[in-house]
Motif scaffolding. Sequence first.
Motif, PDB file in Angstrom:
ATOM      1  N   ARG A 119       6.136 -14.987   6.214  1.00 48.19           N
ATOM      2  CA  ARG A 119       6.275 -13.936   7.039  1.00 48.19           C
ATOM      3  C   ARG A 119       5.747 -12.677   6.638  1.00 48.19           C
ATOM      4  O   ARG A 119       5.237 -11.893   7.582  1.00 48.19           O
ATOM      5  CB  ARG A 119       7.793 -13.809   7.305  1.00 48.19           C
TER       6      ARG A 119
ATOM      7  N   SER B  57      10.335 -15.372  16.803  1.00 44.75           N
ATOM      8  CA  SER B  57      10.435 -14.660  15.613  1.00 44.75           C
ATOM      9  C   SER B  57      11.776 -13.871  15.241  1.00 44.75           C
ATOM     10  O   SER B  57      11.668 -12.698  14.492  1.00 44.75           O
ATOM     11  CB  SER B  57       9.173 -13.726  15.442  1.00 44.75           C
TER      12      SER B  57
ATOM     13  N   CYS C  89      16.310 -16.900   8.018  1.00 45.81           N
ATOM     14  CA  CYS C  89      15.404 -15.824   7.994  1.00 45.81           C
ATOM     15  C   CYS C  89      15.458 -14.875   7.195  1.00 45.81           C
ATOM     16  O   CYS C  89      14.280 -14.222   6.944  1.00 45.81           O
ATOM     17  CB  CYS C  89      15.340 -15.486   9.480  1.00 45.81           C
TER      18      CYS C  89
ATOM     19  N   TYR D 173       7.287 -20.795   6.988  1.00 49.16           N
ATOM     20  CA  TYR D 173       6.950 -19.545   7.636  1.00 49.16           C
ATOM     21  C   TYR D 173       7.927 -18.323   7.006  1.00 49.16           C
ATOM     22  O   TYR D 173       7.524 -17.344   6.433  1.00 49.16           O
ATOM     23  CB  TYR D 173       6.616 -19.438   9.142  1.00 49.16           C
ATOM     24  N   TRP D 174       9.015 -18.658   7.446  1.00 49.77           N
ATOM     25  CA  TRP D 174      10.219 -17.685   6.999  1.00 49.77           C
ATOM     26  C   TRP D 174      10.202 -17.439   5.308  1.00 49.77           C
ATOM     27  O   TRP D 174      10.696 -16.395   5.117  1.00 49.77           O
ATOM     28  CB  TRP D 174      11.569 -17.913   7.617  1.00 49.77           C
TER      29      TRP D 174
END
Length: 592
Positions: free
Chosen positions: A262, A317, A492, A257-258
Motif C-alpha cells: 500500500r 481502498s 488494513c 496490497y494492504w
Amino acid sequence: MIAVPIGGACLLLALGRHLSRRVIDGIALAVAAVGAVAAGALLYATGQGTVVTWAGGWRPGAHFAVGIVLAADRLGAGAALLVAVLTVLALLFGWHYFDDLHAHYPALLLLFTAGMSGFALTGDLFDMFVFFELMSAAAYALTGLKNEEPESVQGALNFGVINSLGAYLCLFGIGLLYARTGQLGLPQLGSELAGHGRNVVVLIGFALVVTGWLVKAAVVPFHFWLADAHAVAPAPVCLLFSGVMAPLGIYGLARLYWSTFRGVLAPAAAHRMMLVLAVVTAVLGAVMCLLQRHLKRMLAYSTIAHIGLFLLGLAASTPAGVAAAALYLAGHAAVKGALFLLTGIILSQYRSLDEYGLFGRARRHRGTGLLYLAAGLMLSGLPLSGVGLGKALLEESTDSTTLTVTVVVVSALTGAAVLRAGSRVFFGVGGRPADAETGAESTGAHEQPDTTPVGRPPATMLGAVIGLLAIAVASGLPVLARTVGPAAAQFCDAGDYRARALHGIAAAAAPTPPHIGWTSTGFGWGLVSAALAVAVAACALAFGAKPLPHRVSRPVRLVTTALHGLHSGHPGDYVAWLMVGAAVIVGLVTSG
C-alpha cells in the motif's frame, strides 16, 4: 488446520481400500469437523490481536529473517473458518450423493481444504504460492473426477492450463521481488519496501503476482476456465469452487496490497486497476449469467459477476470497503453453495441441467423449489441476509451513484436468472421456451448424474442446503455483522500486522473501525434490487416463449452468438486473453 486435513487425507488413502464407504465418509466428516472447531478457536483467539506462529521456531533476528510465518488476523481466520464449514457441508451433502467414488474423493477434498486454509493463514509470499498450487492440484483432480467423459477432461484441462500459466507468472513475479529485496515474508517484504519510493521492477513483480491471484479469482479476462470447470465438477465441489476458492484470489490481492504494497503502489494506480477490472468483471458476468440455460454455467457466471463486486469493495481502498467485500463474500458463499447443491439434486433426479428441457418437470419437488427461489432472492440483495447487508455496505462505500446503480443492476440480473430458472423448472411458470439452440451454446441437456435417481432427496442433502441458507441469513444479523468492522480495520493496518509478526507487539494505536449495520438507504436499495430481479425474471417468463420482432431478434442474436463464441472452450483462446490481461494489469499498475 493445515496438518489435520493432510493427515486425514493420507489416512483415507492408506486405509480406504479396506474400509466400507460409510466408514470412509464418517472419517472424512470427522476430520473436517475437527478442522472447523480449530478454525473457530483460532477466530476467537484473534479477538486479542493477530495470532502469529513461526514454523520450527525460526524467528527473525536483528539482521536476518529466514523463518516462515503463519499470521492469522480476524479476516484471515474468518476465511479459514468459512473454508472449514463449507467443507463439512460439502462432505455431508456427498454422504449419499455419489455411487462409485471411494476414498480418493474425500481425500482430495481434504487436501483442497488444507491448501485453501494455508493460503488464508500464511504470512509468506512463497508459501502463498505453495498453498495456491496445493489447492490447484486438488481442484484439477476434483474437476476431472469423471475422467471417462470427454467434457469432464476438457473442463479440467482448461482449468489446469489457465491456472498453471497464472501460477508461472505469479512465480516469476515472486522471483523479481525476491531479487530486489531479498525477502519473501509479507511483513519483512513490507518493511523492506517501506520508504523506498516507486520502483518499476517491484511494481511489475506485484502486477505478475496479482495476475496469478486474479486468474484464480476468475476476474475478466482470466475468467474463461471457471464456467467450464463448474459445468463438469460435482455439485459439492462447485460449492467450494464458487464459495471460497475463487474468492480467495480476491483475498490474496487484498492481503498482498494492504500488508506489503500500500505504501509502494500509488493509491490512484491501485484504485484504477481494481475499479476497471471490477466493473468489467461484474457487468460481463451478469450479462453472461442471464444468457445461460445450462444451470451450472448460469451459477458460475453469477459467481464471476459477484467476484467483480467483491473487487469493487477493495477498490474503495478503505476499511469500510474491505468490510463490505468480506461480509458480501461470506453471504454469497452460503447462498451460492446452496444453489449449487440444489442444482446437484436436480441433476440426480432428472439427468439434465437444461433450463428449457426441465420446464415443469420438477413440480413434485416444490419444497426444494421454494428453497431455490429463496436463495435467488437472497442473491439479488434482498435485505436481512448477509448478501443484502454486504451489498448495502458496498453501495455506501463506493461514494458514486453510477457505481451504486451498477451494484444494484448486477445483483438484480444474477438474481433474476436464478428466479427465472427456478420458476420454470420447479413450477412450470410461463410458456415453454423456444429452443433456439446454437452450436456455440452449452445446454446441459444430457448430463450424467453422480448418483442413481431417488424419489426424495436424502436428509443429508437437504440438511446441507438448509444449513447454508441459515448461514446466509445469520451473516446478515447485526450482532454478527458488527464484528466485521474491527476485523477490516485490523486487516488494513499494515503497521500492526508487521509489528505483531516481527516483534510480537501491537502497534501504538488501534485503528478506528467502520460502522457496520443497516441504514434506511441500504435497506431501500436492497428492496429495489430484489424487486428489479423479480421484474426481470417475470418479463423473461412472460415473453421467453414468444418470438421477438425481427428488428430486435437479429441484433440480439448477433450479440449473444458473439459472446458465446468468445467463450469457445479452446485453451489457446483463453491463453491469449490471459496474456492480454496480464499486460493490462502491468500497464495499470505502472502508469501514472
